[in-house]
Write a protein that holds these residues in place. Structure first.
Motif, PDB file in Angstrom:
ATOM      1  N   THR A 275      -0.903   4.612  -5.290  1.00  0.00           N
ATOM      2  CA  THR A 275      -1.689   5.798  -4.975  1.00  0.00           C
ATOM      3  C   THR A 275      -2.797   5.510  -3.970  1.00  0.00           C
ATOM      4  O   THR A 275      -3.051   6.309  -3.062  1.00  0.00           O
ATOM      5  CB  THR A 275      -2.296   6.389  -6.260  1.00  0.00           C
ATOM      6  N   HIS A 276      -3.457   4.366  -4.093  1.00  0.00           N
ATOM      7  CA  HIS A 276      -4.696   4.137  -3.329  1.00  0.00           C
ATOM      8  C   HIS A 276      -4.594   3.019  -2.287  1.00  0.00           C
ATOM      9  O   HIS A 276      -5.496   2.893  -1.453  1.00  0.00           O
ATOM     10  CB  HIS A 276      -5.848   3.803  -4.289  1.00  0.00           C
ATOM     11  N   TYR A 277      -3.549   2.200  -2.323  1.00  0.00           N
ATOM     12  CA  TYR A 277      -3.542   1.005  -1.485  1.00  0.00           C
ATOM     13  C   TYR A 277      -3.523   1.351   0.004  1.00  0.00           C
ATOM     14  O   TYR A 277      -4.279   0.782   0.798  1.00  0.00           O
ATOM     15  CB  TYR A 277      -2.336   0.135  -1.837  1.00  0.00           C
ATOM     16  N   ALA A 278      -2.644   2.278   0.392  1.00  0.00           N
ATOM     17  CA  ALA A 278      -2.520   2.601   1.818  1.00  0.00           C
ATOM     18  C   ALA A 278      -3.828   3.144   2.376  1.00  0.00           C
ATOM     19  O   ALA A 278      -4.238   2.787   3.488  1.00  0.00           O
ATOM     20  CB  ALA A 278      -1.388   3.610   2.017  1.00  0.00           C
ATOM     21  N   GLY A 279      -4.514   3.996   1.622  1.00  0.00           N
ATOM     22  CA  GLY A 279      -5.789   4.531   2.092  1.00  0.00           C
ATOM     23  C   GLY A 279      -6.849   3.453   2.217  1.00  0.00           C
ATOM     24  O   GLY A 279      -7.670   3.476   3.143  1.00  0.00           O
ATOM     25  N   MET A 280      -6.836   2.493   1.285  1.00  0.00           N
ATOM     26  CA  MET A 280      -7.807   1.406   1.354  1.00  0.00           C
ATOM     27  C   MET A 280      -7.583   0.549   2.599  1.00  0.00           C
ATOM     28  O   MET A 280      -8.549   0.148   3.280  1.00  0.00           O
ATOM     29  CB  MET A 280      -7.691   0.532   0.098  1.00  0.00           C
ATOM     30  N   VAL A 281      -6.313   0.273   2.920  1.00  0.00           N
ATOM     31  CA  VAL A 281      -6.008  -0.545   4.098  1.00  0.00           C
ATOM     32  C   VAL A 281      -6.489   0.142   5.369  1.00  0.00           C
ATOM     33  O   VAL A 281      -6.985  -0.508   6.310  1.00  0.00           O
ATOM     34  CB  VAL A 281      -4.492  -0.837   4.153  1.00  0.00           C
TER      35      VAL A 281
ATOM     36  N   MET B 105      -8.633  -5.387  -6.101  1.00  0.00           N
ATOM     37  CA  MET B 105      -8.132  -6.521  -6.877  1.00  0.00           C
ATOM     38  C   MET B 105      -6.723  -6.903  -6.440  1.00  0.00           C
ATOM     39  O   MET B 105      -6.392  -8.089  -6.301  1.00  0.00           O
ATOM     40  CB  MET B 105      -8.145  -6.181  -8.373  1.00  0.00           C
ATOM     41  N   ALA B 106      -5.884  -5.903  -6.219  1.00  0.00           N
ATOM     42  CA  ALA B 106      -4.514  -6.180  -5.788  1.00  0.00           C
ATOM     43  C   ALA B 106      -4.497  -6.840  -4.415  1.00  0.00           C
ATOM     44  O   ALA B 106      -3.727  -7.788  -4.176  1.00  0.00           O
ATOM     45  CB  ALA B 106      -3.700  -4.881  -5.762  1.00  0.00           C
ATOM     46  N   ARG B 107      -5.354  -6.378  -3.524  1.00  0.00           N
ATOM     47  CA  ARG B 107      -5.396  -6.940  -2.167  1.00  0.00           C
ATOM     48  C   ARG B 107      -5.856  -8.392  -2.195  1.00  0.00           C
ATOM     49  O   ARG B 107      -5.270  -9.253  -1.520  1.00  0.00           O
ATOM     50  CB  ARG B 107      -6.344  -6.108  -1.295  1.00  0.00           C
ATOM     51  N   LEU B 108      -6.867  -8.709  -2.980  1.00  0.00           N
ATOM     52  CA  LEU B 108      -7.364 -10.079  -3.049  1.00  0.00           C
ATOM     53  C   LEU B 108      -6.353 -11.004  -3.720  1.00  0.00           C
ATOM     54  O   LEU B 108      -6.173 -12.157  -3.303  1.00  0.00           O
ATOM     55  CB  LEU B 108      -8.684 -10.109  -3.820  1.00  0.00           C
ATOM     56  N   THR B 109      -5.671 -10.518  -4.756  1.00  0.00           N
ATOM     57  CA  THR B 109      -4.692 -11.354  -5.451  1.00  0.00           C
ATOM     58  C   THR B 109      -3.472 -11.602  -4.584  1.00  0.00           C
ATOM     59  O   THR B 109      -2.950 -12.723  -4.536  1.00  0.00           O
ATOM     60  CB  THR B 109      -4.280 -10.681  -6.767  1.00  0.00           C
ATOM     61  N   MET B 110      -3.002 -10.580  -3.884  1.00  0.00           N
ATOM     62  CA  MET B 110      -1.867 -10.773  -2.970  1.00  0.00           C
ATOM     63  C   MET B 110      -2.242 -11.679  -1.810  1.00  0.00           C
ATOM     64  O   MET B 110      -1.417 -12.447  -1.309  1.00  0.00           O
ATOM     65  CB  MET B 110      -1.392  -9.416  -2.455  1.00  0.00           C
ATOM     66  N   GLN B 111      -3.498 -11.591  -1.398  1.00  0.00           N
ATOM     67  CA  GLN B 111      -3.975 -12.460  -0.325  1.00  0.00           C
ATOM     68  C   GLN B 111      -3.901 -13.926  -0.734  1.00  0.00           C
ATOM     69  O   GLN B 111      -3.613 -14.792   0.086  1.00  0.00           O
ATOM     70  CB  GLN B 111      -5.417 -12.067   0.015  1.00  0.00           C
ATOM     71  N   ARG B 112      -4.149 -14.214  -2.021  1.00  0.00           N
ATOM     72  CA  ARG B 112      -4.051 -15.587  -2.502  1.00  0.00           C
ATOM     73  C   ARG B 112      -2.593 -16.002  -2.723  1.00  0.00           C
ATOM     74  O   ARG B 112      -2.188 -17.105  -2.373  1.00  0.00           O
ATOM     75  CB  ARG B 112      -4.841 -15.738  -3.810  1.00  0.00           C
TER      76      ARG B 112
ATOM     77  N   VAL C 258       5.857  -4.823   0.646  1.00  0.00           N
ATOM     78  CA  VAL C 258       5.546  -3.391   0.722  1.00  0.00           C
ATOM     79  C   VAL C 258       6.647  -2.580   0.034  1.00  0.00           C
ATOM     80  O   VAL C 258       6.384  -1.586  -0.644  1.00  0.00           O
ATOM     81  CB  VAL C 258       5.381  -2.971   2.198  1.00  0.00           C
ATOM     82  N   VAL C 259       7.903  -3.025   0.200  1.00  0.00           N
ATOM     83  CA  VAL C 259       9.030  -2.348  -0.453  1.00  0.00           C
ATOM     84  C   VAL C 259       9.003  -2.604  -1.953  1.00  0.00           C
ATOM     85  O   VAL C 259       9.239  -1.699  -2.762  1.00  0.00           O
ATOM     86  CB  VAL C 259      10.362  -2.828   0.159  1.00  0.00           C
ATOM     87  N   ALA C 260       8.709  -3.847  -2.350  1.00  0.00           N
ATOM     88  CA  ALA C 260       8.734  -4.211  -3.768  1.00  0.00           C
ATOM     89  C   ALA C 260       7.701  -3.428  -4.567  1.00  0.00           C
ATOM     90  O   ALA C 260       7.974  -2.984  -5.691  1.00  0.00           O
ATOM     91  CB  ALA C 260       8.490  -5.713  -3.922  1.00  0.00           C
ATOM     92  N   VAL C 261       6.517  -3.231  -4.010  1.00  0.00           N
ATOM     93  CA  VAL C 261       5.470  -2.500  -4.715  1.00  0.00           C
ATOM     94  C   VAL C 261       5.752  -1.003  -4.740  1.00  0.00           C
ATOM     95  O   VAL C 261       5.254  -0.285  -5.608  1.00  0.00           O
ATOM     96  CB  VAL C 261       4.098  -2.791  -4.064  1.00  0.00           C
ATOM     97  N   GLY C 262       6.585  -0.526  -3.823  1.00  0.00           N
ATOM     98  CA  GLY C 262       6.925   0.891  -3.784  1.00  0.00           C
ATOM     99  C   GLY C 262       6.159   1.677  -2.760  1.00  0.00           C
ATOM    100  O   GLY C 262       6.210   2.914  -2.759  1.00  0.00           O
ATOM    101  N   LEU C 263       5.435   0.999  -1.857  1.00  0.00           N
ATOM    102  CA  LEU C 263       4.703   1.707  -0.810  1.00  0.00           C
ATOM    103  C   LEU C 263       5.650   2.269   0.245  1.00  0.00           C
ATOM    104  O   LEU C 263       5.314   3.243   0.921  1.00  0.00           O
ATOM    105  CB  LEU C 263       3.683   0.775  -0.155  1.00  0.00           C
ATOM    106  N   ARG C 264       6.819   1.635   0.428  1.00  0.00           N
ATOM    107  CA  ARG C 264       7.850   2.115   1.333  1.00  0.00           C
ATOM    108  C   ARG C 264       9.188   2.102   0.606  1.00  0.00           C
ATOM    109  O   ARG C 264       9.446   1.209  -0.192  1.00  0.00           O
ATOM    110  CB  ARG C 264       7.944   1.235   2.589  1.00  0.00           C
ATOM    111  N   PRO C 265      10.071   3.076   0.881  1.00  0.00           N
ATOM    112  CA  PRO C 265      11.326   3.153   0.117  1.00  0.00           C
ATOM    113  C   PRO C 265      12.360   2.114   0.499  1.00  0.00           C
ATOM    114  O   PRO C 265      13.282   1.837  -0.280  1.00  0.00           O
ATOM    115  CB  PRO C 265      11.828   4.571   0.434  1.00  0.00           C
TER     116      PRO C 265
END
Length: 440
Positions: free
Chosen positions: A362-368, A1-8, A42-49
């Motif tokens: 938790t799951h976004y990087a693995g999904m990508v 859901m996050a990936r599709l919404t960010m894509q839009r 990527v920084v804003a969501v917290g995936l990278r510091p």
């Protein structure tokens, strides 16, 4: 859901076209603006510091790190504002089919809450600041929030951290239109701001400042009854516009049963809402219930990485805050999808932005890594209504109980008072305190 919404919300072609319209003195050579936005998201969501870490992890970054920083240091505030406005419009098109049956908080009005947000002091990485011992302010923004959709619909960045918020209000008021109700704090209680809303046909509720706009009293204060927090009085007042013509307003006084944190016992509200539609008590309740933008800023800071202290340049810091606002809007769409899909309107379940962001981290990087990029392409051609239906179908698989907010009870207020430095620096072993049951 996050990936599709960010894509839009962050569609690359749209972002690059927006850059060409609002780029100012900047230009595109090798680094696309959409790539810059993607790295900052990527920084804003917290995936990278940090932006540096996000850039180092990007395998196909076409420029050097210094070129990347030069790019974000030159992004104009008008481009950041257009980015927030445009992404909110695109997400609102997805939300509209979902929330078609939800009643607005104020029937007949589009509610807008506006407030200023100052970014905290940055690290002194810029050469002119290295010898300065005080705080270096990165800037501030005026944020316009729509509580009906839970979206930030406008943001006006300002690189001057010492600028007065009132001077920025005129640009925000250009978006006001008939049928809107604006709520702000007492810092915006000026004659020019009130007249600006009045000229555009908008209504407002603003606490009266102690010195401005000093309205003319037209009649005596009258008792209007009692609400949950105190006793309500009302009085007719007026101010003059730039042409010297009087504008009739209502002053609603709420005498509080308990003082506020600042010690105020009386709140005076100025409004141009019609008396036949909104009583004085309903105006007082409306201001109390709708003033929720402060919790929005708290969520931006706690849930997302909206304040990047390592970005010392004001324009870079404002760009990071703008991208964090867009990420917050994405979370708001996800929450609405789960709320509608599981029909939580009549339940006591309140969803948590923090839990949604934690699931994504938790799951976004693995999904990508697991899903090939071509798998996402069919969703680009979907209409907003079709994407809304897909999000609702996916949201049915979410567990609302694991995403709910756990509200703590009120903390007991305890005044610490003054102690000497020797007492403040004293330390104890927690294990010994628990064993003995007291602090010796």
């Amino acid at each position: 859901m996050a990936r599709l919404t960010m894509q839009r919300a962050l569609e690359p072609n749209w972002i690059n076209e927006l850059f060409e319209q609002e780029r100012g003195l900047q230009y595109t050579r090798q680094l696309l603006f959409s790539t810059t936005v993607e790295l900052m998201s990527v920084v804003a969501v917290g995936l990278r510091p940090s932006l540096h870490a996000a850039a180092k992890a990007c395998k196909d970054l076409p420029v050097s790190l210094q070129a990347l920083y030069d790019k974000i240091n030159g992004i104009s505030p008008s481009l950041v504002r257009a980015l927030v406005q445009g992404s909110a419009t695109r997400l609102n098109e997805v939300l509209a089919p979902m929330l078609g049956g939800r009643a607005p908080m104020v029937p007949g009005y589009e509610l807008r809450i506006v407030d200023g947000n100052h970014l905290p002091a940055s690290e002194k990485r810029l050469k002119p600041l290295r010898g300065f011992r005080g705080a270096a302010l990165q800037g501030q923004s005026l944020v316009v929030y729509d509580p009906d959709t839970d979206l930030v619909v406008d943001m006006l960045p300002c690189a001057d951290g010492h600028a007065q918020e009132r001077t920025m209000m005129q640009a925000v008021q250009q978006q006001a239109k008939p049928g809107q109700l604006w709520i702000a704090d007492r810092n915006f209680s000026t004659r020019s701001i009130f007249c600006g809303w009045q000229e555009r046909g908008s209504c407002f509720i603003v606490p009266e400042h102690g010195r401005t706009p000093s309205p003319l009293e037209l009649d005596a204060m009258q008792l209007r009854g009692k609400i949950e927090t105190g006793i309500v009085h009302e009085q007719a007042v007026s101010i003059e516009n730039d042409q010297g013509k009087p504008i009739r307003l209502r002053r609603v006084e709420l005498h509080l049963e308990r003082p506020t944190e600042d010690g105020d016992t009386v709140i005076r509200l100025l409004t141009n809402l019609p008396a036949w539609e909104f009583t004085a008590r309903s105006v007082a309740r409306l201001y109390r219930c709708c003033w929720r933008i402060e919790s929005l800023f708290q969520r931006l800071e706690a849930v997302l990485h909206s304040e990047v202290a390592s970005l010392g340049h004001p324009r870079a810091a404002l760009f990071a805050f703008g991208v964090a606002v867009m990420a917050y809007n994405v979370l708001a769409v996800l929450q609405s999808a789960v709320w509608v899909a599981h029909d939580l309107q009549d339940s006591d379940v309140e969803l948590s932005s923090y839990c949604f962001a934690d699931e994504i981290r938790t799951h976004y990087a693995g999904m990508v890594m697991a899903v090939i990029p071509i798998a996402w392409e069919p969703y680009d051609s979907m209409t907003a209504a079709q994407l809304a239906e897909v999000l609702l179908q996916i949201a049915l698989h979410a567990n609302p109980k694991s995403l709910r907010k756990h509200i703590r009870g009120p903390k007991p207020s305890a005044k610490k008072g003054y102690v000497s430095g020797a007492v403040a620096r004293r330390h104890v072993a927690t294990a010994r305190v628990l064993k003995n049951g007291l602090v010796k």
